[in-house]
Enzyme design. Structure first.
Site, PDB file in Angstrom:
ATOM      1  N   PRO A   1      -5.156   0.672  -2.691  1.00 38.14           N
ATOM      2  CA  PRO A   1      -4.498  -0.625  -2.637  1.00 38.14           C
ATOM      3  C   PRO A   1      -3.092  -0.585  -2.040  1.00 38.14           C
ATOM      4  CG  PRO A   1      -4.666   0.158  -4.902  1.00 38.14           C
ATOM      5  CD  PRO A   1      -5.518   1.053  -4.065  1.00 38.14           C
ATOM      6  N   ASN A   2      -2.814  -1.629  -1.290  1.00 40.20           N
ATOM      7  CA  ASN A   2      -1.490  -1.905  -0.713  1.00 40.20           C
ATOM      8  C   ASN A   2      -1.118  -1.008   0.463  1.00 40.20           C
ATOM      9  OD1 ASN A   2      -0.792  -4.056  -2.555  1.00 40.20           O
ATOM     10  ND2 ASN A   2      -0.702  -2.477  -4.126  1.00 40.20           N
TER      11      ASN A   2
ATOM     12  N   ARG B   1       5.736  -3.238   3.413  1.00 43.95           N
ATOM     13  CA  ARG B   1       5.913  -2.881   2.015  1.00 43.95           C
ATOM     14  C   ARG B   1       7.040  -1.853   1.829  1.00 43.95           C
ATOM     15  NH1 ARG B   1       1.723   1.211  -0.958  1.00 43.95           N
ATOM     16  NH2 ARG B   1       2.486   0.690  -3.016  1.00 43.95           N
TER      17      ARG B   1
ATOM     18  N   TYR C   1       8.280   3.713   1.955  1.00 45.94           N
ATOM     19  CA  TYR C   1       7.040   4.070   2.660  1.00 45.94           C
ATOM     20  C   TYR C   1       7.178   4.127   4.183  1.00 45.94           C
ATOM     21  CZ  TYR C   1       5.105   3.219  -1.962  1.00 45.94           C
ATOM     22  OH  TYR C   1       4.857   3.274  -3.313  1.00 45.94           O
TER      23      TYR C   1
ATOM     24  N   ASN D   1      -5.609   8.870  -0.383  1.00 45.33           N
ATOM     25  CA  ASN D   1      -4.385   8.323  -0.974  1.00 45.33           C
ATOM     26  C   ASN D   1      -4.840   7.128  -1.808  1.00 45.33           C
ATOM     27  OD1 ASN D   1      -2.028   7.149  -1.738  1.00 45.33           O
ATOM     28  ND2 ASN D   1      -1.083   7.165   0.297  1.00 45.33           N
TER      29      ASN D   1
ATOM     30  N   ALA E   1      -1.897   3.166  -6.149  1.00 43.11           N
ATOM     31  CA  ALA E   1      -1.617   3.066  -7.589  1.00 43.11           C
ATOM     32  C   ALA E   1      -2.775   3.580  -8.453  1.00 43.11           C
ATOM     33  CB  ALA E   1      -1.291   1.624  -7.943  1.00 43.11           C
TER      34      ALA E   1
ATOM     35  N   HIS F   1      -2.724   6.893 -10.464  1.00 39.90           N
ATOM     36  CA  HIS F   1      -2.106   7.031 -11.781  1.00 39.90           C
ATOM     37  C   HIS F   1      -2.932   6.415 -12.906  1.00 39.90           C
ATOM     38  CE1 HIS F   1       1.000   7.853  -8.896  1.00 39.90           C
ATOM     39  NE2 HIS F   1       1.076   6.595  -8.531  1.00 39.90           N
TER      40      HIS F   1
ATOM     41  N   ASP G   1     -13.868  10.883 -11.480  1.00 42.72           N
ATOM     42  CA  ASP G   1     -15.258  11.239 -11.782  1.00 42.72           C
ATOM     43  C   ASP G   1     -16.125  11.254 -10.525  1.00 42.72           C
ATOM     44  OD1 ASP G   1     -14.723  11.590 -14.451  1.00 42.72           O
ATOM     45  OD2 ASP G   1     -15.570   9.684 -15.119  1.00 42.72           O
TER      46      ASP G   1
ATOM     47  N   GLU H   1      -5.249  15.295  -1.702  1.00 49.21           N
ATOM     48  CA  GLU H   1      -4.524  14.103  -2.166  1.00 49.21           C
ATOM     49  C   GLU H   1      -3.245  13.948  -1.333  1.00 49.21           C
ATOM     50  OE1 GLU H   1      -2.940  14.844  -6.069  1.00 49.21           O
ATOM     51  OE2 GLU H   1      -2.271  12.768  -6.368  1.00 49.21           O
TER      52      GLU H   1
ATOM     53  N   HIS I   1       0.270  11.499  -0.682  1.00 48.15           N
ATOM     54  CA  HIS I   1       1.170  10.392  -0.990  1.00 48.15           C
ATOM     55  C   HIS I   1       2.280  10.392   0.037  1.00 48.15           C
ATOM     56  CE1 HIS I   1      -0.929   9.708  -4.658  1.00 48.15           C
ATOM     57  NE2 HIS I   1      -0.850  11.004  -4.914  1.00 48.15           N
ATOM     58  N   ILE I   2       2.543   9.225   0.566  1.00 51.80           N
ATOM     59  CA  ILE I   2       3.601   9.098   1.574  1.00 51.80           C
ATOM     60  C   ILE I   2       4.956   9.405   0.933  1.00 51.80           C
ATOM     61  CG2 ILE I   2       4.763   7.421   3.082  1.00 51.80           C
ATOM     62  CD1 ILE I   2       1.941   6.024   3.274  1.00 51.80           C
ATOM     63  N   SER I   3       5.171   8.846  -0.234  1.00 50.22           N
ATOM     64  CA  SER I   3       6.432   9.068  -0.960  1.00 50.22           C
ATOM     65  C   SER I   3       6.304  10.307  -1.845  1.00 50.22           C
ATOM     66  CB  SER I   3       6.761   7.843  -1.819  1.00 50.22           C
ATOM     67  OG  SER I   3       5.794   7.691  -2.838  1.00 50.22           O
TER      68      SER I   3
ATOM     69  N   ARG J   1       9.758  10.075  -8.523  1.00 49.47           N
ATOM     70  CA  ARG J   1       9.846   8.627  -8.772  1.00 49.47           C
ATOM     71  C   ARG J   1       9.626   8.319 -10.264  1.00 49.47           C
ATOM     72  NH1 ARG J   1       6.419   5.444  -4.508  1.00 49.47           N
ATOM     73  NH2 ARG J   1       7.633   3.735  -5.442  1.00 49.47           N
TER      74      ARG J   1
ATOM     75  N   ARG K   1       4.334   7.471 -12.143  1.00 47.59           N
ATOM     76  CA  ARG K   1       3.803   7.968 -10.860  1.00 47.59           C
ATOM     77  C   ARG K   1       3.630   9.487 -10.862  1.00 47.59           C
ATOM     78  NH1 ARG K   1       4.083   3.389  -7.438  1.00 47.59           N
ATOM     79  NH2 ARG K   1       5.803   2.082  -8.083  1.00 47.59           N
TER      80      ARG K   1
HETATM   81  C1  DQA Z   1       1.595   6.126  -2.972  1.00 52.49           C
HETATM   82  C2  DQA Z   1       2.409   6.294  -4.266  1.00 52.49           C
HETATM   83  C3  DQA Z   1       1.828   5.445  -5.371  1.00 52.49           C
HETATM   84  O1  DQA Z   1       2.583   5.615  -6.565  1.00 52.49           O
HETATM   85  C4  DQA Z   1       1.859   3.981  -4.992  1.00 52.49           C
HETATM   86  O2  DQA Z   1       1.271   3.202  -6.003  1.00 52.49           O
HETATM   87  C5  DQA Z   1       1.232   3.739  -3.676  1.00 52.49           C
HETATM   88  C6  DQA Z   1       1.488   4.660  -2.572  1.00 52.49           C
HETATM   89  C7  DQA Z   1       2.234   6.876  -1.790  1.00 52.49           C
HETATM   90  O3  DQA Z   1       1.554   7.001  -0.763  1.00 52.49           O
HETATM   91  O4  DQA Z   1       3.379   7.313  -1.864  1.00 52.49           O
HETATM   92  O5  DQA Z   1       0.584   2.718  -3.458  1.00 52.49           O
HETATM   93  O6  DQA Z   1       0.308   6.654  -3.176  1.00 52.49           O
END
Ligand code: DQA
Length: 148
Positions: free
Chosen positions: A10-11, A18, A23, A74, A77, A80, A87, A98, A100-102, A107, A111
């Site tokens: 998501p997002n 965003r 990001y 990725n 959210a 978490h 599963d 896995e 994560h951009i950030s 953080r 997270r």
């Molecule tokens: C994220 C970090 C997550 O905590 C956040 O909810 C995201 C992006 C990242 O790519 O840094 O949507 O996965």
């Protein structure tokens, strides 16, 4: 030729708009082009997907069984919160990285919990969008004997 699936949660479609201070300014379309160009350069087939819905991510992981060599994920959210995605990852046993951009470790506390991590061979966090390319490299160079 290996086939890698890149699954975004998501997002991530809101990249560029965003929270750019966290990001970055690159939008999702540009990220996809970057991944596709890199895939060509390293000679892999790539499938890129994004959804805001947890079940879609579960479906795409399940569908990968027997047809996909590696997954870059990725989960946004859902990283978490989602036992269902963990599963699914355990069920298919496909090598997964896995991303994560950030830098999630620096953080908020919530997270710093990752359910999916347990099913991943590696986590790349805080390398910006280049993290996706690093993850692809890891999966492409993975020795057959290291497969889960
Ligand atoms: C994220 C970090 C997550 O905590 C956040 O909810 C995201 C992006 C990242 O790519 O840094 O949507 O996965």
């Amino acid at each position: 030729m290996k086939t890698i699936r890149v699954i975004n949660g998501p997002n991530l479609n809101m990249l560029g708009v965003r929270e750019p201070d966290i990001y970055g300014k690159t939008d999702y379309k540009t990220l996809c082009e970057m991944i596709e160009n890199y895939a060509k350069a390293i000679d892999v087939n790539v499938q890129i997907m994004q959804s805001n819905h947890e079940g879609d991510l579960v479906d795409w992981i399940q569908e990968s069984y027997n047809i996909i060599d590696g997954i870059v994920i990725n989960p946004g959210a859902y990283t978490h919160t989602s036992v269902a995605i963990l599963d699914a990852a355990k069920a298919v046993g496909i090598p997964m990285v896995e991303v994560h951009i950030s830098d999630v470790s620096a953080r908020e506390k919530f997270r710093q919990v990752s359910y999916i991590r347990e099913a991943c061979i590696k986590t790349i966090s805080g390398h910006g969008i280049d993290g996706y390319l690093e993850a692809m490299d890891i999966l492409v160079n993975l020795d057959e004997s290291n497969k889960q």
